[in-house]
Design a protein around this motif. Sequence first.
Motif, mmCIF file in Angstrom:
data_model
loop_
_atom_site.group_PDB
_atom_site.id
_atom_site.type_symbol
_atom_site.label_atom_id
_atom_site.label_comp_id
_atom_site.label_asym_id
_atom_site.label_seq_id
_atom_site.Cartn_x
_atom_site.Cartn_y
_atom_site.Cartn_z
ATOM 1 N N ALA A 5 0.825 -1.212 0.000
ATOM 2 C CA ALA A 5 0.000 0.000 0.000
ATOM 3 C C ALA A 5 0.859 1.262 0.000
ATOM 4 C CB ALA A 5 -0.930 -0.008 1.213
ATOM 5 N N MET A 6 1.988 1.220 0.693
ATOM 6 C CA MET A 6 2.867 2.392 0.754
ATOM 7 C C MET A 6 3.483 2.711 -0.600
ATOM 8 S SD MET A 6 4.885 1.872 4.361
ATOM 9 C CE MET A 6 6.062 3.143 3.882
ATOM 10 N N PHE A 7 3.848 1.683 -1.364
ATOM 11 C CA PHE A 7 4.549 1.901 -2.620
ATOM 12 C C PHE A 7 3.623 1.786 -3.832
ATOM 13 C CE2 PHE A 7 7.995 1.077 0.246
ATOM 14 C CZ PHE A 7 9.046 1.831 -0.243
ATOM 15 N N ALA A 8 2.328 1.790 -3.615
ATOM 16 C CA ALA A 8 1.379 1.778 -4.731
ATOM 17 C C ALA A 8 1.366 3.135 -5.431
ATOM 18 C CB ALA A 8 -0.008 1.405 -4.228
ATOM 19 N N GLY A 9 0.611 3.196 -6.528
ATOM 20 C CA GLY A 9 0.597 4.423 -7.325
ATOM 21 C C GLY A 9 0.096 5.626 -6.566
ATOM 22 N N ASP A 10 -0.843 5.442 -5.674
ATOM 23 C CA ASP A 10 -1.369 6.544 -4.877
ATOM 24 C C ASP A 10 -0.965 6.440 -3.420
ATOM 25 O OD1 ASP A 10 -2.773 4.259 -4.456
ATOM 26 O OD2 ASP A 10 -4.758 5.189 -4.479
ATOM 27 N N GLY A 11 0.118 5.731 -3.146
ATOM 28 C CA GLY A 11 0.557 5.510 -1.778
ATOM 29 C C GLY A 11 1.346 6.674 -1.224
ATOM 30 N N GLY A 24 4.813 7.127 -10.504
ATOM 31 C CA GLY A 24 3.619 6.356 -10.817
ATOM 32 C C GLY A 24 3.485 5.066 -10.053
ATOM 33 N N GLY A 25 4.140 4.963 -8.930
ATOM 34 C CA GLY A 25 4.048 3.754 -8.112
ATOM 35 C C GLY A 25 5.186 2.785 -8.378
ATOM 36 N N TRP A 26 5.617 2.110 -7.335
ATOM 37 C CA TRP A 26 6.724 1.182 -7.440
ATOM 38 C C TRP A 26 6.274 -0.252 -7.696
ATOM 39 C CZ3 TRP A 26 11.816 2.466 -4.794
ATOM 40 C CH2 TRP A 26 11.941 3.853 -4.585
ATOM 41 N N VAL A 27 5.089 -0.600 -7.182
ATOM 42 C CA VAL A 27 4.647 -1.985 -7.238
ATOM 43 C C VAL A 27 4.508 -2.477 -8.670
ATOM 44 C CG1 VAL A 27 2.800 -3.581 -6.587
ATOM 45 C CG2 VAL A 27 3.510 -1.776 -5.002
ATOM 46 N N GLY A 28 3.965 -1.657 -9.548
ATOM 47 C CA GLY A 28 3.748 -2.084 -10.921
ATOM 48 C C GLY A 28 4.845 -1.698 -11.886
ATOM 49 N N ASP A 29 5.949 -1.166 -11.393
ATOM 50 C CA ASP A 29 7.046 -0.721 -12.255
ATOM 51 C C ASP A 29 8.114 -1.806 -12.313
ATOM 52 O OD1 ASP A 29 9.311 0.572 -13.417
ATOM 53 O OD2 ASP A 29 8.421 2.508 -12.892
ATOM 54 N N VAL A 30 8.468 -2.209 -13.531
ATOM 55 C CA VAL A 30 9.472 -3.264 -13.696
ATOM 56 C C VAL A 30 10.830 -2.841 -13.155
ATOM 57 C CG1 VAL A 30 10.668 -4.685 -15.402
ATOM 58 C CG2 VAL A 30 8.235 -4.203 -15.684
ATOM 59 N N ASP A 31 11.175 -1.577 -13.313
ATOM 60 C CA ASP A 31 12.483 -1.099 -12.882
ATOM 61 C C ASP A 31 12.565 -0.820 -11.389
ATOM 62 O OD1 ASP A 31 13.414 -1.172 -15.518
ATOM 63 O OD2 ASP A 31 12.602 0.833 -15.932
ATOM 64 N N LEU A 32 11.426 -0.636 -10.731
ATOM 65 C CA LEU A 32 11.433 -0.256 -9.324
ATOM 66 C C LEU A 32 11.003 -1.381 -8.391
ATOM 67 C CD1 LEU A 32 9.873 3.332 -9.580
ATOM 68 C CD2 LEU A 32 12.285 2.708 -9.363
ATOM 69 N N ALA A 33 10.605 -2.524 -8.936
ATOM 70 C CA ALA A 33 10.131 -3.618 -8.080
ATOM 71 C C ALA A 33 11.253 -4.161 -7.200
ATOM 72 C CB ALA A 33 9.534 -4.729 -8.943
ATOM 73 N N ILE A 34 12.411 -4.424 -7.789
ATOM 74 C CA ILE A 34 13.536 -4.936 -7.007
ATOM 75 C C ILE A 34 14.035 -3.902 -5.999
ATOM 76 C CG2 ILE A 34 15.931 -5.714 -7.126
ATOM 77 C CD1 ILE A 34 13.999 -7.859 -7.870
ATOM 78 N N ILE A 63 2.977 -11.716 -1.295
ATOM 79 C CA ILE A 63 1.909 -10.782 -0.941
ATOM 80 C C ILE A 63 1.911 -9.570 -1.858
ATOM 81 C CG2 ILE A 63 1.026 -9.283 0.867
ATOM 82 C CD1 ILE A 63 0.554 -12.253 1.353
ATOM 83 N N ILE A 64 3.070 -8.988 -2.085
ATOM 84 C CA ILE A 64 3.137 -7.760 -2.877
ATOM 85 C C ILE A 64 2.728 -8.010 -4.322
ATOM 86 C CG2 ILE A 64 4.730 -6.013 -3.782
ATOM 87 C CD1 ILE A 64 6.232 -6.192 -1.137
ATOM 88 N N SER A 97 1.764 -13.736 -8.158
ATOM 89 C CA SER A 97 2.033 -13.883 -9.588
ATOM 90 C C SER A 97 3.486 -13.603 -9.968
ATOM 91 C CB SER A 97 1.123 -12.935 -10.379
ATOM 92 O OG SER A 97 1.422 -11.580 -10.070
ATOM 93 N N GLY A 98 4.235 -12.920 -9.091
ATOM 94 C CA GLY A 98 5.599 -12.534 -9.431
ATOM 95 C C GLY A 98 5.673 -11.291 -10.286
ATOM 96 N N ALA A 99 4.536 -10.618 -10.510
ATOM 97 C CA ALA A 99 4.505 -9.400 -11.304
ATOM 98 C C ALA A 99 5.199 -8.268 -10.523
ATOM 99 C CB ALA A 99 3.061 -9.036 -11.617
ATOM 100 N N PRO A 100 5.630 -7.214 -11.228
ATOM 101 C CA PRO A 100 5.430 -6.944 -12.664
ATOM 102 C C PRO A 100 6.532 -7.558 -13.535
ATOM 103 C CG PRO A 100 6.447 -5.048 -11.607
ATOM 104 C CD PRO A 100 6.229 -6.072 -10.522
ATOM 105 N N GLY A 101 6.124 -8.124 -14.630
ATOM 106 C CA GLY A 101 7.065 -8.662 -15.602
ATOM 107 C C GLY A 101 7.966 -9.744 -15.043
#
Length: 336
Positions: A165-171, A185-195, A271-272, A276-280
Amino acid sequence: MVTVPTPTGTPTARDSGRTAQRRAAAASPAGEPHRSGGAAAAARRETIAGYGFLGPWLVGFFGLTVGPMAVSLYLAFTRYDIFNPPEWVGFGNFVRMFTDDPVFLRSAQVTLEYVLLGTPVKLAAALAVALLLNSITRGSGFFRSAFYTPSLIGASVSVAIVWRAMFAGDGPVDSSLQVLGVELGGWVGDVDLAIPMMIILVVWQFGAPMVIFLAGLKQVPTELYEAAQVDGAGPVHRFWKVTVPMLSPVIFFNLLLETIHAFQVFGSAFIISNGSGAPGGRLNFITLYMYKRGFADMQMGYAAAIAWVVLVVVAIIAAIMFRTARSWVYYAGDNR
């Protein structure tokens, strides 16, 4: 030569020695076996008591560790879907893993990236805070407890939910960065920022290695710092020439443990990414991929093969660490 006769009734040295030997021989059959038998009985009682206290651990070790490991090793060479009997396939699972499963290779790459980046950053943060706490006297107990607390709750499901929730797009994190003019634009759905998001989470849990570093710093003799200061060494020079060598066994211990723990990351990634292991596939760590193969796809034999590959890789890395530690880990009394 005149021989002086021995007076009657006065024992000679030879007679005294023979008398002592006869007395020892007479006392030995009656006393010595009794003493040795009593000691042996006491030793047997202590051994039985020891195994009695050790019994629950032995049952758990063989029943919950060795037994399941042996079964998983057998299943690694089979095709097994839980519902049907295992079918022996030999090395088929391992051949498929490295030649016909690009998702496995991708998850292995992501896991190694996480281990190589997250572990050094976590240890560096732990050492920095330990040095800070070692230099203060008032309130050190409170700060030590405060910094250690995240290690107790960091692996919980609730923390992973809050982190997502903290690193979501509107977190809160994204909103705070927008105030500074940074649009992510949020870290959870960003391929470059997930790690990086996962690395921040694991760094936040630096309390356990911090406490170990702090205990090691307390053992460094102050005379070494005083001698280095007299020789004109500055803070940086004292850190690299005194602190790091004296702390090298603790650094090696923390490095080994945290590397092993990094390979075991699962709950937070599950959980995050909603499993599914997303994003990407950036959060599709090897443990999460093994879980999906075993419990989602019902390929339990293939999942067991993945587990054994991970075990062998971690064992090789640990062996390399122990081998290279001879050149940079220094112990008390080491003359190198």
